[in-house]
Design a protein around this motif. Structure first.
Motif, PDB file in Angstrom:
ATOM      1  N   UNK A 223       0.839  -1.210   0.000  1.00  0.00           N
ATOM      2  CA  UNK A 223       0.000   0.000   0.000  1.00  0.00           C
ATOM      3  C   UNK A 223       0.873   1.258   0.000  1.00  0.00           C
ATOM      4  N   UNK A 224       1.955   1.221   0.764  1.00  0.00           N
ATOM      5  CA  UNK A 224       2.873   2.372   0.800  1.00  0.00           C
ATOM      6  C   UNK A 224       3.450   2.646  -0.583  1.00  0.00           C
ATOM      7  N   UNK A 225       3.816   1.563  -1.295  1.00  0.00           N
ATOM      8  CA  UNK A 225       4.359   1.740  -2.648  1.00  0.00           C
ATOM      9  C   UNK A 225       3.325   2.337  -3.588  1.00  0.00           C
ATOM     10  N   UNK A 241      11.478   8.465  -1.638  1.00  0.00           N
ATOM     11  CA  UNK A 241      11.162   9.068  -0.345  1.00  0.00           C
ATOM     12  C   UNK A 241       9.659   9.193  -0.090  1.00  0.00           C
ATOM     13  N   UNK A 242       8.865   9.400  -1.144  1.00  0.00           N
ATOM     14  CA  UNK A 242       7.407   9.499  -0.959  1.00  0.00           C
ATOM     15  C   UNK A 242       6.838   8.184  -0.456  1.00  0.00           C
ATOM     16  N   UNK A 243       7.357   7.058  -0.983  1.00  0.00           N
ATOM     17  CA  UNK A 243       6.905   5.742  -0.522  1.00  0.00           C
ATOM     18  C   UNK A 243       7.220   5.561   0.967  1.00  0.00           C
ATOM     19  N   UNK A 246       4.841   7.625   3.172  1.00  0.00           N
ATOM     20  CA  UNK A 246       3.520   6.995   3.353  1.00  0.00           C
ATOM     21  C   UNK A 246       3.606   5.874   4.389  1.00  0.00           C
ATOM     22  N   UNK A 247       4.671   5.073   4.310  1.00  0.00           N
ATOM     23  CA  UNK A 247       4.845   4.002   5.310  1.00  0.00           C
ATOM     24  C   UNK A 247       4.964   4.586   6.713  1.00  0.00           C
ATOM     25  N   UNK A 251       2.508   3.977   9.933  1.00  0.00           N
ATOM     26  CA  UNK A 251       3.038   3.560  11.240  1.00  0.00           C
ATOM     27  C   UNK A 251       2.550   4.502  12.344  1.00  0.00           C
ATOM     28  N   UNK A 252       2.615   5.827  12.096  1.00  0.00           N
ATOM     29  CA  UNK A 252       2.188   6.801  13.110  1.00  0.00           C
ATOM     30  C   UNK A 252       0.698   6.665  13.400  1.00  0.00           C
TER      31      UNK A 252
END
Length: 264
Positions: A223-225, A241-243, A246-247, A251-252
């Motif tokens: 999903x992050x990708x 860096x955008x991927x 998002x990850x 996590x946060x």
């Protein structure tokens, strides 16, 4: 379909996420975060040597990452702490790699791509290498899954079960070197550790079993990708860096949700 550069980038990102998920779980459980980071940084020497010798970057990065990891395993417990060895070897290899590149002309832009990733420039050959490496890592971890889990839980229990923890450590080292090599083109050597650690750490509070954690981590990484590439396309930001961003947001969000649920 593979003529579309966004489609190739998406498949590359998902391939790296699938390889990093099970390995990242063991990195989190064994508290090897700095180990993964140091191995990735050392791989830049392999990139520099590959460019100098005109050989495959994948092979050069994997060989140097593997040599660095094996050297750390060999020297651990011989008078130096693990973090000291990792710091010395990783930064020395990074420095030697950057110095080696400075003697070569016309490859500075390529080096930046390897430092920070250039997922939008993934070719069909790169895609084959990424998915081939990912399949090898998943197969290796799947084959040794029970032994790796036992060695991670307790070394004495592993010995009692006929399992050699050092051999399982070598399996993880080999898988880590392959993952670093295939992920360089996607997120760069400076962000590979993030793709190992963040999805696995985010999956931990959502999982009841180790297998479930690996699957959830693979989902979060994929999903992050997908979302990271879409965000990079819309906002014209660096894709790798955008991927990772998002990850980190996932996590946060999961950490905050977990804290709220625990306090209620």
């Amino acid at each position: 379909m593979l003529d579309d550069f966004m489609m190739r980038a998406t498949l590359a990102g998902i391939g790296v996420a699938l390889a990093a998920a099970p390995l990242g779980c063991f990195v989190v459980w064994r508290r090897m975060a700095y180990f993964g980071d140091a191995t990735a940084h050392a791989a830049i020497l392999g990139v520099a040597l590959s460019l100098a010798l005109s050989i495959s970057v994948f092979a050069g990065a994997m060989v140097i990452a593997l040599l660095m990891a094996l050297t750390v395993n060999l020297l651990t417990g011989r008078g130096y702490a693990m973090d000291t060895l990792l710091g010395v070897l990783a930064h020395s290899a990074l420095a030697f790699g950057l110095v080696a590149v400075s003697f070569l002309s016309g490859i500075r832009i390529d080096l930046m791509a390897y430092l920070f990733g250039d997922i939008l420039a993934v070719s069909r050959l790169d895609l084959t290498v990424i998915w081939g490496g990912a399949a090898l890592v998943v197969a290796l971890i799947g084959w040794r899954w029970s032994a790796l889990l036992t060695a991670t839980l307790n070394e004495d229990l592993a010995y009692a079960s006929g399992i050699d923890p050092k051999r399982e450590q070598l399996v993880l080292t080999l898988a880590l070197a392959i993952t670093v090599a295939v992920a360089i083109k996607v997120v760069g050597v400076l962000l590979i550790a993030a793709m190992l650690i963040i999805p696995a750490a985010a999956a931990r509070p959502l999982s009841r079993t180790p297998e479930n954690m690996a699957l959830v981590a693979a989902g979060i990484g994929s999903v992050s990708a997908l979302v990271g590439l879409r965000a990079a396309y819309i906002f014209d930001t660096p894709a790798g860096p955008s991927i990772v961003c998002v990850a980190a947001i996932i996590f946060a969000a999961l950490s905050i949700a977990g804290s709220v649920r625990a306090s209620s």
